[in-house]
Design a protein around this motif. Sequence first.
Motif, PDB file in Angstrom:
ATOM      1  N   THR A  85       9.144 110.357  87.946  1.00 36.89           N
ATOM      2  CA  THR A  85       9.539 109.822  86.674  1.00 36.89           C
ATOM      3  C   THR A  85       9.978 108.444  87.009  1.00 36.89           C
ATOM      4  O   THR A  85      10.623 108.232  88.100  1.00 36.89           O
ATOM      5  N   VAL A  86       9.740 107.620  85.913  1.00 34.72           N
ATOM      6  CA  VAL A  86      10.053 106.181  86.132  1.00 34.72           C
ATOM      7  C   VAL A  86      10.844 105.848  84.746  1.00 34.72           C
ATOM      8  O   VAL A  86      10.807 106.303  84.102  1.00 34.72           O
ATOM      9  N   LYS A  87      11.412 104.706  84.935  1.00 34.83           N
ATOM     10  CA  LYS A  87      12.070 104.282  83.830  1.00 34.83           C
ATOM     11  C   LYS A  87      12.577 102.824  84.060  1.00 34.83           C
ATOM     12  O   LYS A  87      12.311 102.465  85.320  1.00 34.83           O
ATOM     13  N   GLY A  88      12.726 102.118  82.886  1.00 31.38           N
ATOM     14  CA  GLY A  88      13.212 100.647  83.005  1.00 31.38           C
ATOM     15  C   GLY A  88      13.628 100.198  81.786  1.00 31.38           C
ATOM     16  O   GLY A  88      13.564 100.654  80.615  1.00 31.38           O
ATOM     17  N   SER A  89      14.045  98.832  81.877  1.00 27.10           N
ATOM     18  CA  SER A  89      14.480  98.006  80.721  1.00 27.10           C
ATOM     19  C   SER A  89      13.949  96.614  80.758  1.00 27.10           C
ATOM     20  O   SER A  89      13.751  96.175  81.809  1.00 27.10           O
ATOM     21  N   ASP A  90      13.786  95.955  79.539  1.00 26.77           N
ATOM     22  CA  ASP A  90      13.056  94.604  79.371  1.00 26.77           C
ATOM     23  C   ASP A  90      11.796  94.707  80.202  1.00 26.77           C
ATOM     24  O   ASP A  90      11.677  93.900  81.324  1.00 26.77           O
ATOM     25  N   VAL A  91      11.028  95.766  79.910  1.00 28.15           N
ATOM     26  CA  VAL A  91      10.031  95.777  80.774  1.00 28.15           C
ATOM     27  C   VAL A  91       8.677  94.918  80.313  1.00 28.15           C
ATOM     28  O   VAL A  91       8.414  94.968  79.292  1.00 28.15           O
ATOM     29  N   ARG A  92       8.023  94.244  81.102  1.00 34.15           N
ATOM     30  CA  ARG A  92       7.098  93.083  80.796  1.00 34.15           C
ATOM     31  C   ARG A  92       5.615  93.918  80.666  1.00 34.15           C
ATOM     32  O   ARG A  92       5.183  94.357  81.647  1.00 34.15           O
ATOM     33  N   LEU A  93       5.196  93.912  79.570  1.00 35.07           N
ATOM     34  CA  LEU A  93       3.718  94.368  79.536  1.00 35.07           C
ATOM     35  C   LEU A  93       2.819  93.194  79.787  1.00 35.07           C
ATOM     36  O   LEU A  93       1.688  93.525  80.279  1.00 35.07           O
ATOM     37  N   ALA A  94       2.878  92.231  79.218  1.00 33.70           N
ATOM     38  CA  ALA A  94       1.958  91.066  79.490  1.00 33.70           C
ATOM     39  C   ALA A  94       2.627  89.428  79.597  1.00 33.70           C
ATOM     40  O   ALA A  94       3.900  89.615  79.097  1.00 33.70           O
ATOM     41  N   GLY A  95       2.267  88.683  80.117  1.00 33.60           N
ATOM     42  CA  GLY A  95       2.747  87.255  80.061  1.00 33.60           C
ATOM     43  C   GLY A  95       3.716  87.287  81.193  1.00 33.60           C
ATOM     44  O   GLY A  95       4.020  87.894  82.195  1.00 33.60           O
TER      45      GLY A  95
ATOM     46  N   LYS B  18       9.065 101.247  74.376  1.00 32.74           N
ATOM     47  CA  LYS B  18       9.801 101.337  72.856  1.00 32.74           C
ATOM     48  C   LYS B  18      10.336 100.117  72.830  1.00 32.74           C
ATOM     49  O   LYS B  18      10.762  99.220  73.424  1.00 32.74           O
ATOM     50  N   GLY B  19      10.157  99.683  71.307  1.00 32.23           N
ATOM     51  CA  GLY B  19      10.951  98.337  71.033  1.00 32.23           C
ATOM     52  C   GLY B  19      10.114  97.131  71.694  1.00 32.23           C
ATOM     53  O   GLY B  19      10.869  96.376  72.351  1.00 32.23           O
ATOM     54  N   VAL B  20       8.748  96.942  71.509  1.00 32.07           N
ATOM     55  CA  VAL B  20       8.112  95.888  72.048  1.00 32.07           C
ATOM     56  C   VAL B  20       8.211  94.710  71.345  1.00 32.07           C
ATOM     57  O   VAL B  20       7.528  94.720  70.162  1.00 32.07           O
ATOM     58  N   GLU B  21       8.754  93.838  71.984  1.00 33.66           N
ATOM     59  CA  GLU B  21       8.693  92.295  71.149  1.00 33.66           C
ATOM     60  C   GLU B  21       7.593  91.460  71.967  1.00 33.66           C
ATOM     61  O   GLU B  21       7.643  91.580  73.078  1.00 33.66           O
ATOM     62  N   PHE B  22       6.893  90.719  71.086  1.00 35.20           N
ATOM     63  CA  PHE B  22       5.959  89.897  71.475  1.00 35.20           C
ATOM     64  C   PHE B  22       6.141  88.332  71.017  1.00 35.20           C
ATOM     65  O   PHE B  22       6.712  88.127  69.881  1.00 35.20           O
ATOM     66  N   SER B  23       5.585  87.407  71.796  1.00 37.22           N
ATOM     67  CA  SER B  23       5.649  86.165  71.303  1.00 37.22           C
ATOM     68  C   SER B  23       4.712  85.828  70.227  1.00 37.22           C
ATOM     69  O   SER B  23       3.933  86.361  70.023  1.00 37.22           O
TER      70      SER B  23
ATOM     71  N   ALA C 244       4.630  89.997  76.062  1.00 35.99           N
ATOM     72  CA  ALA C 244       5.171  91.295  75.176  1.00 35.99           C
ATOM     73  C   ALA C 244       6.133  91.963  76.328  1.00 35.99           C
ATOM     74  O   ALA C 244       5.840  92.042  77.557  1.00 35.99           O
ATOM     75  N   THR C 245       7.339  92.197  75.722  1.00 33.62           N
ATOM     76  CA  THR C 245       8.297  92.909  76.503  1.00 33.62           C
ATOM     77  C   THR C 245       8.817  94.310  75.862  1.00 33.62           C
ATOM     78  O   THR C 245       9.345  93.942  74.539  1.00 33.62           O
ATOM     79  N   ALA C 246       8.974  95.380  76.413  1.00 31.38           N
ATOM     80  CA  ALA C 246       9.583  96.518  75.828  1.00 31.38           C
ATOM     81  C   ALA C 246      11.236  96.423  76.342  1.00 31.38           C
ATOM     82  O   ALA C 246      11.353  96.373  77.369  1.00 31.38           O
ATOM     83  N   SER C 247      11.898  96.911  75.184  1.00 31.18           N
ATOM     84  CA  SER C 247      13.370  96.974  75.629  1.00 31.18           C
ATOM     85  C   SER C 247      13.519  98.312  76.579  1.00 31.18           C
ATOM     86  O   SER C 247      14.637  98.144  77.303  1.00 31.18           O
ATOM     87  N   THR C 248      12.748  99.415  76.511  1.00 34.17           N
ATOM     88  CA  THR C 248      12.839 100.509  77.342  1.00 34.17           C
ATOM     89  C   THR C 248      11.646 101.071  77.560  1.00 34.17           C
ATOM     90  O   THR C 248      10.673 100.935  76.861  1.00 34.17           O
ATOM     91  N   ALA C 249      11.444 101.684  78.809  1.00 36.54           N
ATOM     92  CA  ALA C 249      10.154 102.456  79.130  1.00 36.54           C
ATOM     93  C   ALA C 249      10.656 103.606  79.857  1.00 36.54           C
ATOM     94  O   ALA C 249      11.515 103.556  80.730  1.00 36.54           O
TER      95      ALA C 249
END
Length: 245
Positions: free
Chosen positions: A235-245, A96-101, A107-112
Amino acid sequence: MRALRILLIFVVILGGLFVIADRVAVNFAEDEAADRLKTTENLSATPDVSIKGFPFLTQVAGGSLDDIEVGIKDYEATAGNGGQKIRIDDLQADMKGVEFSGDYSSATASTATGTATIAYDELLKTAKSEPTQVAPGVTANVVGLSDGGNGKIKVTVEATVLGTKLPEPVSVLSSVKVDNGTVRVHADGLPKFGGVDIAEDRVRAITDFQQKIDGLPGGIKLDTVQAAPDGVEITVKGSDVRLAG
């Protein structure tokens, strides 16, 4: 009326072209994101990436995507120190809430949040599968893990007493939980090996075991675990999860 009708047709055509362009763009972005994730996580196969929400192009213009779903069939996670690996099956993560450069290189997700399965044969690698002495003349080892029902794992143990292997393995139901990124299996009771009295700590050295799991994609962490028919479901969870880069 004729002019209005022409205008409406024109608007409909433009709308259709926008939808087509939007879908083409999102399909391209999904393929690119999947390739980058494969490279970043050193995956053997390309993962499934699905970008949710419409329209996609307006989300891109804002520099943020609402929702991305990622599916990884097989993932080799780090199993504690020493470089050992453990296979995680069918990892499904919702970002959720994926910010990208600006250049889309990161790209980083605020939560996962997500789910996955650890097969019993993988978890068995953690247990003491080699015969170990638990008392004078008595050795034992875990030979199988399976679903014990009601969220329990059935741990099957084989024992040898005074050089003679017991005719039937013994089983014990065990609870499973996650503690600070470690899967812990703890026997609810203690099995008996041929009527021999054995100290509890020696028995638990065989029946109880643990497996630390880290190095999951993007830095997500284990949250919960429960025994199921095909393995332990996590089940897994996280915050500021890096998708790439």
